[in-house]
Write an enzyme that holds these catalytic residues in place. Structure first.
Site, mmCIF file in Angstrom:
data_model
loop_
_atom_site.group_PDB
_atom_site.id
_atom_site.type_symbol
_atom_site.label_atom_id
_atom_site.label_comp_id
_atom_site.label_asym_id
_atom_site.label_seq_id
_atom_site.Cartn_x
_atom_site.Cartn_y
_atom_site.Cartn_z
ATOM 1 N N ASN A 12 0.875 -1.169 0.000
ATOM 2 C CA ASN A 12 0.000 0.000 0.000
ATOM 3 C C ASN A 12 0.913 1.220 0.000
ATOM 4 O O ASN A 12 1.490 1.564 1.026
ATOM 5 C CB ASN A 12 -0.897 -0.031 1.255
ATOM 6 C CG ASN A 12 -1.738 1.227 1.383
ATOM 7 O OD1 ASN A 12 -1.777 2.052 0.469
ATOM 8 N ND2 ASN A 12 -2.400 1.380 2.516
ATOM 9 N N LYS A 14 0.151 4.216 -0.316
ATOM 10 C CA LYS A 14 -0.479 5.428 0.239
ATOM 11 C C LYS A 14 -0.223 6.603 -0.715
ATOM 12 O O LYS A 14 -0.202 6.404 -1.928
ATOM 13 C CB LYS A 14 0.024 5.672 1.668
ATOM 14 C CG LYS A 14 -0.155 4.400 2.516
ATOM 15 C CD LYS A 14 0.069 4.565 3.985
ATOM 16 C CE LYS A 14 -0.111 3.205 4.662
ATOM 17 N NZ LYS A 14 -0.020 3.268 6.111
ATOM 18 N N HIS A 97 -9.512 1.136 4.859
ATOM 19 C CA HIS A 97 -8.235 1.321 5.565
ATOM 20 C C HIS A 97 -8.469 2.248 6.757
ATOM 21 O O HIS A 97 -9.259 3.195 6.675
ATOM 22 C CB HIS A 97 -7.197 1.911 4.605
ATOM 23 C CG HIS A 97 -5.820 1.867 5.176
ATOM 24 N ND1 HIS A 97 -5.380 2.773 6.121
ATOM 25 C CD2 HIS A 97 -4.802 1.000 4.980
ATOM 26 C CE1 HIS A 97 -4.140 2.466 6.462
ATOM 27 N NE2 HIS A 97 -3.765 1.397 5.791
ATOM 28 N N GLU A 99 -6.791 4.605 7.887
ATOM 29 C CA GLU A 99 -6.548 6.034 7.616
ATOM 30 C C GLU A 99 -7.779 6.668 6.987
ATOM 31 O O GLU A 99 -8.080 7.835 7.226
ATOM 32 C CB GLU A 99 -5.304 6.188 6.716
ATOM 33 C CG GLU A 99 -4.035 5.947 7.516
ATOM 34 C CD GLU A 99 -2.831 5.471 6.717
ATOM 35 O OE1 GLU A 99 -2.843 5.557 5.471
ATOM 36 O OE2 GLU A 99 -1.877 4.978 7.348
ATOM 37 N N GLU A 169 -5.239 -4.970 10.479
ATOM 38 C CA GLU A 169 -4.209 -3.947 10.688
ATOM 39 C C GLU A 169 -4.493 -3.206 11.995
ATOM 40 O O GLU A 169 -5.279 -2.251 12.002
ATOM 41 C CB GLU A 169 -4.224 -2.940 9.534
ATOM 42 C CG GLU A 169 -3.883 -3.540 8.191
ATOM 43 C CD GLU A 169 -3.316 -2.493 7.236
ATOM 44 O OE1 GLU A 169 -2.255 -2.765 6.671
ATOM 45 O OE2 GLU A 169 -3.905 -1.418 7.080
ATOM 46 N N GLY A 175 2.691 2.230 10.707
ATOM 47 C CA GLY A 175 3.649 3.325 10.559
ATOM 48 C C GLY A 175 4.376 3.691 11.849
ATOM 49 O O GLY A 175 5.011 4.734 11.936
ATOM 50 N N SER A 215 3.609 -2.112 10.214
ATOM 51 C CA SER A 215 5.063 -2.144 10.422
ATOM 52 C C SER A 215 5.686 -3.486 10.039
ATOM 53 O O SER A 215 6.629 -3.945 10.696
ATOM 54 C CB SER A 215 5.422 -1.769 11.864
ATOM 55 O OG SER A 215 5.007 -0.444 12.140
HETATM 56 P P1 13P Z 1 3.197 0.324 7.467
HETATM 57 O O1 13P Z 1 3.635 -0.986 6.895
HETATM 58 O O2 13P Z 1 3.959 1.496 6.933
HETATM 59 O O3 13P Z 1 3.087 0.280 8.950
HETATM 60 O O4 13P Z 1 1.675 0.569 6.925
HETATM 61 C C1 13P Z 1 0.759 -0.435 7.074
HETATM 62 C C2 13P Z 1 -0.462 -0.093 6.308
HETATM 63 O O5 13P Z 1 -1.176 0.819 6.657
HETATM 64 C C3 13P Z 1 -0.750 -0.873 5.107
HETATM 65 O O6 13P Z 1 -2.035 -0.642 4.656
#
Ligand code: 13P
Length: 256
Positions: A12, A14, A97, A99, A169, A175, A215
């Site tokens: 992803n 982002k 997601h 976010e 997740e 992150g 992560s």
């Molecule tokens: P990270 O791997 O950067 O922690 O992000 C995870 C994520 O949100 C994947 O959708």
């Protein structure tokens, strides 16, 4: 124990990478990726990049979007419909997601509508669920995640559910560099599999792929994928560099 489900490594990206960087990544990984019957590899990128990435995706890489609206068209400024995504040739779409849930008002109801819409356009949904640190500390992880899965799957038919990939997740792991332990991830993911079994049946629950995200890096992925219920990873930061992405893919093949 040999796993029967084909693993999935989904990146992803982002809101990262411009066109040249995206294409450079594709050129670097295309020849290196194993066949899709060993591992499904996906990159979910910004809408602006999708068409040019699909054109160059090669045999073993698939491209996905990171979100979409559930309506086919209409006055929704700034949104992208499943119909439009279909024209780009993408195969997957991330839905729900954290976010988007936290910053853009995504709800369990809109997640459910989006899953229905994606399936109608033959886009494979990667449906994200996961708890905050506060919920985990209050011992509410199971109840929270169970409700998210139940609401996401409302009125999804037995046939369609097999197209869906679930990504667990935990929000506190995204992150932050603070990965869930393999045991924590396995515990919640096996709960999710139990929920799918309750909603459908054992056969379906055995087929649905459930990924871990938060992560994940080449250094910690092996221990996560050794868990019997974890079928791959949804990866942010560590999917941005070709070499790192390829290591994640290798791990999936090795641990399947
Ligand atoms: P990270 O791997 O950067 O922690 O992000 C995870 C994520 O949100 C994947 O959708």
């Amino acid at each position: 124990m040999k796993k029967t489900r084909i693993p999935v490594i989904a990146g992803n990206w982002k809101m990262n990478k411009v066109r040249d960087e995206a294409l450079q990544f594709i050129y670097s990984v295309n020849q290196e990726l194993p066949s899709p019957n060993k591992v499904e590899t996906v990159i979910c990128a910004s809408d602006v990049l999708l068409r040019c990435m699909v054109k160059r995706q090669g045999e073993n890489l698939k491209i996905g979007a990171q979100n979409m609206h559930f309506k086919e068209f209409g006055a929704f400024t700034g949104e992208t419909s499943p119909k439009l995504l279909e024209t780009t040739g993408v195969s997957y779409v991330i839905i729900g997601h954290s976010e988007r849930r936290q910053m853009f008002g995504e709800t369990d109801e809109s997640v459910n509508k989006k899953i229905h819409a994606a399936l109608k356009y033959e886009l494979k949904p990667i449906v994200c669920v996961g708890e905050t640190l506060e919920l985990r500390e209050k011992g509410l992880t199971n109840v929270w995640v169970k409700t998210q899965v139940e609401k996401a799957f409302e009125n999804i038919s037995l046939d369609d559910v097999k197209q869906i990939i679930i990504a667990y997740e935990p929000i506190w792991a995204i992150g932050t560099g603070k990965t869930a332990t393999p045991e924590q991830a396995e515990q919640t993911i096996s709960l999710i599999r139990d929920v799918v079994k309750e909603l459908y049946n054992e056969e379906v629950a055995d087929q649905v792929r459930i990924l871990y995200g938060g992560s994940v890096t080449p250094n910690n992925i092996d221990d996560l994928l050794k868990q019997s219920n974890i079928d791959g990873a949804l990866v942010g930061g560590a999917s941005l560099e070709a070499a790192s992405f390829l290591k994640l893919v290798d791990s999936a093949v090795k641990n399947s």
